[in-house]
Design a protein around this motif. Structure first.
Motif, short mmCIF file in Angstrom:
data_model
loop_
_atom_site.label_atom_id
_atom_site.label_comp_id
_atom_site.label_asym_id
_atom_site.label_seq_id
_atom_site.Cartn_x
_atom_site.Cartn_y
_atom_site.Cartn_z
N ILE A 104 7.69 11.97 9.47
CA ILE A 104 7.39 10.54 9.41
C ILE A 104 8.70 9.83 9.14
CG2 ILE A 104 6.22 8.74 8.07
CD1 ILE A 104 4.16 11.14 7.49
N GLU A 105 9.13 9.00 10.08
CA GLU A 105 10.41 8.30 9.92
C GLU A 105 10.16 7.00 9.16
OE1 GLU A 105 12.44 7.94 13.76
OE2 GLU A 105 11.26 9.68 14.42
N VAL A 106 10.80 6.91 8.02
CA VAL A 106 10.60 5.77 7.13
C VAL A 106 10.96 4.45 7.80
CG1 VAL A 106 11.51 4.72 5.03
CG2 VAL A 106 10.83 7.10 5.02
N GLU A 107 12.04 4.45 8.59
CA GLU A 107 12.50 3.17 9.15
C GLU A 107 11.96 2.90 10.55
OE1 GLU A 107 16.66 2.60 8.61
OE2 GLU A 107 16.58 3.03 6.48
N ILE B 144 0.89 -1.17 0.00
CA ILE B 144 0.00 0.00 0.00
C ILE B 144 0.92 1.21 0.00
CG2 ILE B 144 -1.72 1.29 1.30
CD1 ILE B 144 -2.59 -1.49 2.49
N ALA B 145 0.82 2.01 -1.06
CA ALA B 145 1.73 3.14 -1.22
C ALA B 145 1.27 4.32 -0.37
CB ALA B 145 1.77 3.54 -2.67
N LYS B 146 2.21 5.22 -0.10
CA LYS B 146 1.91 6.49 0.59
C LYS B 146 0.99 6.27 1.79
CE LYS B 146 3.19 9.52 -3.00
NZ LYS B 146 3.00 10.73 -3.76
N ALA B 147 1.37 5.33 2.63
CA ALA B 147 0.51 4.94 3.75
C ALA B 147 0.34 6.07 4.78
CB ALA B 147 1.10 3.71 4.44
N VAL C 49 17.78 10.61 10.21
CA VAL C 49 16.83 9.57 9.78
C VAL C 49 16.28 9.91 8.40
CG1 VAL C 49 16.10 8.99 12.13
CG2 VAL C 49 14.82 10.70 10.85
N LEU C 50 15.88 8.87 7.67
CA LEU C 50 15.19 9.09 6.40
C LEU C 50 13.74 9.38 6.76
CD1 LEU C 50 16.47 6.15 4.18
CD2 LEU C 50 16.89 8.56 3.81
N GLY C 51 13.17 10.41 6.15
CA GLY C 51 11.79 10.70 6.52
C GLY C 51 11.10 11.66 5.58
N ARG C 52 9.82 11.88 5.88
CA ARG C 52 9.01 12.86 5.14
C ARG C 52 8.52 13.90 6.10
NH1 ARG C 52 6.22 11.96 0.50
NH2 ARG C 52 4.28 12.69 1.40
N GLN D 12 -0.53 -13.24 7.16
CA GLN D 12 -1.72 -12.88 7.94
C GLN D 12 -1.61 -11.52 8.64
OE1 GLN D 12 -1.97 -16.35 10.41
NE2 GLN D 12 -2.31 -17.65 8.63
N GLU D 13 -0.37 -11.03 8.81
CA GLU D 13 -0.23 -9.77 9.55
C GLU D 13 0.36 -8.65 8.69
OE1 GLU D 13 1.93 -10.50 13.19
OE2 GLU D 13 0.75 -12.32 13.56
N SER D 14 1.48 -8.95 8.02
CA SER D 14 2.21 -7.87 7.35
C SER D 14 1.61 -7.50 5.99
CB SER D 14 3.66 -8.27 7.14
OG SER D 14 4.21 -8.72 8.34
N MET D 15 1.20 -8.49 5.22
CA MET D 15 0.76 -8.24 3.85
C MET D 15 -0.58 -7.52 3.82
SD MET D 15 2.68 -9.37 1.34
CE MET D 15 4.13 -10.39 1.14
N PRO D 16 -0.82 -6.61 2.90
CA PRO D 16 0.17 -5.93 2.08
C PRO D 16 0.91 -4.89 2.93
CG PRO D 16 -2.02 -5.07 1.68
CD PRO D 16 -2.18 -6.14 2.68
N PHE D 17 2.22 -4.75 2.73
CA PHE D 17 3.01 -3.81 3.53
C PHE D 17 2.54 -2.38 3.25
CE2 PHE D 17 5.75 -7.48 2.87
CZ PHE D 17 6.22 -7.71 4.15
N ALA D 18 2.21 -1.65 4.32
CA ALA D 18 1.81 -0.25 4.16
C ALA D 18 3.08 0.60 4.31
CB ALA D 18 0.78 0.12 5.22
N VAL D 19 3.53 1.22 3.22
CA VAL D 19 4.85 1.83 3.24
C VAL D 19 4.87 3.31 2.88
CG1 VAL D 19 6.08 -0.32 2.76
CG2 VAL D 19 5.25 1.06 0.85
N VAL D 20 5.94 3.95 3.30
CA VAL D 20 6.23 5.33 2.94
C VAL D 20 7.69 5.33 2.52
CG1 VAL D 20 6.39 7.70 3.79
CG2 VAL D 20 4.65 6.17 4.72
N GLY D 21 7.98 5.90 1.37
CA GLY D 21 9.38 5.96 0.93
C GLY D 21 9.89 7.38 1.01
#
Length: 350
Positions: free
Chosen positions: A287-290, A206-209, A277-280, A256-265
């Motif tokens: 928002i810290e990416v890691e 899931i993009a731009k979570a 930190v890498l972030g937005r 059952q838990e992680s998929m689909p990964f909700a991510v922010v790049g």
């Protein structure tokens, strides 16, 4: 020390089974003082180190495809995954670039080195996917590309004079980006995954979570999982390829838990509590990416690179490629596929 009764019984049994060995040449006595447990050491475990050395010399291929509408942060996410500028946007992409009228496929290759290990990374981008008014069958060029890479590998494999190391351009992993709508999956998403899950390892993300609240995110993830299940769509890691109980337990947790990964790049760095930190940056904070409390990027990276990279390559080779190969050779009456050259020879013989 005398052998115990059990040992002497075993020895008697052994001497009945084993014929008398020939007289061995005399081996000089090992110097005393060597640890007895070392005397039994053969050295089989060094195979791992030997394999590591070989891989470090040759490096390895990893080909990752990103698919999804434009504006979902695909390029940024791939750059974040590999901590370097590896996508098309970073290689002279300009803002004025028009959305392609049809799906194009662009592959960009890089060599990334870490700790002496070389990875030949290819990022395959699919600009134009899902951006048209009519997106009917826009998955076809992507499926064609994936199959073309299998075909290329197969042609090399059935050559009489084979290369020692066949260049591997097969797609090992396809990250499919889902819009963070909070509603259901679009028919296009289902259509794509239904067709492509048979030929490639699909990992839905899931993009731009960061556009969703935590509750919305949890709910949307569950809904996506349910829809994939109802539509019979298998994503990676597929249930039937779990090799043992340990794999099953680990992969069930992911499914059952992680998929689909909700991510922010993000490839921008910020200072947070004195740490880089890498972030937005947003009006209400960074928002810290890691940071797992903020998004699941770290989970996705660990999954794709640190725990399942080799498995992605193996499933591609042993399952998807094997399926393609069997079908291709069957259609051809069990013969290797004909190249233009062999076809000419064949015709001239008739």
């Amino acid at each position: 020390p005398h052998a115990g009764p059990v040992e002497s019984r075993n020895e008697a049994a052994m001497s009945e089974l084993v014929p008398e060995p020939r007289q061995k040449p005399v081996v000089p006595m090992k110097p005393m003082g060597i640890n007895a447990s070392l005397l039994g050491y053969i050295g089989i475990d060094t195979i791992i180190e030997q394999m590591r050395k070989k891989t470090m010399k040759t490096g390895f291929d990893f080909n990752i495809m990103v698919v999804g509408q434009s504006g979902l942060g695909k390029s940024t996410l791939v750059n974040t995954l590999f901590k370097s500028q590896v996508s098309r946007k970073s290689s002279g992409w300009n803002r004025e670039e028009k959305i392609p009228k049809t799906v194009e496929i662009k592959a960009i290759g890089h060599v990334i080195e870490e700790g002496g290990v070389k990875m030949k990374l290819t990022v395959i981008d699919t600009p134009g996917f899902g951006d048209q008014i009519n997106n009917e069958n826009c998955w076809e060029p992507i499926e064609k590309y994936i199959n073309e890479q299998y075909e290329k590998f197969l042609k090399e494999e059935v050559n009489i004079a084979r290369k020692k190391r066949i260049p591997d351009t097969r797609v090992h992993c396809c990250l499919y980006f889902i819009s963070p709508t909070g509603h259901s999956l679009r028919p296009l998403d289902l259509e794509f995954m239904k067709h492509l899950s048979k030929v490639v390892n699909i990992i839905p993300v899931i993009a731009k979570a960061d556009t969703m609240t935590l509750e919305e995110k949890t709910e949307f993830k569950q809904r996506v999982r349910k829809e994939l299940e109802v539509n019979g769509i298998e994503f990676y890691p597929q249930k039937e390829f779990d090799e043992d109980l340990e794999d099953k337990t680990e992969n069930d947790k992911i499914r059952q838990e992680s998929m689909p990964f909700a991510v922010v790049g993000s490839d921008k760095e910020y200072q947070v509590n004195g740490k880089r930190v890498l972030g937005r940056k947003t009006p209400w904070g960074i928002i810290e990416v890691e940071n797992l409390n903020h998004c699941e990027f770290a989970l996705l990276r660990d999954f794709v690179i640190r725990t399942h990279l080799q498995d992605l390559k193996e499933v591609t080779h042993n399952i998807h490629y094997e399926t393609y190969r069997a079908k291709r050779l069957n259609d051809n009456g069990g013969l290797p596929p004909m190249t233009a050259e062999t076809e000419e020879n064949h015709e001239s013989n008739l």
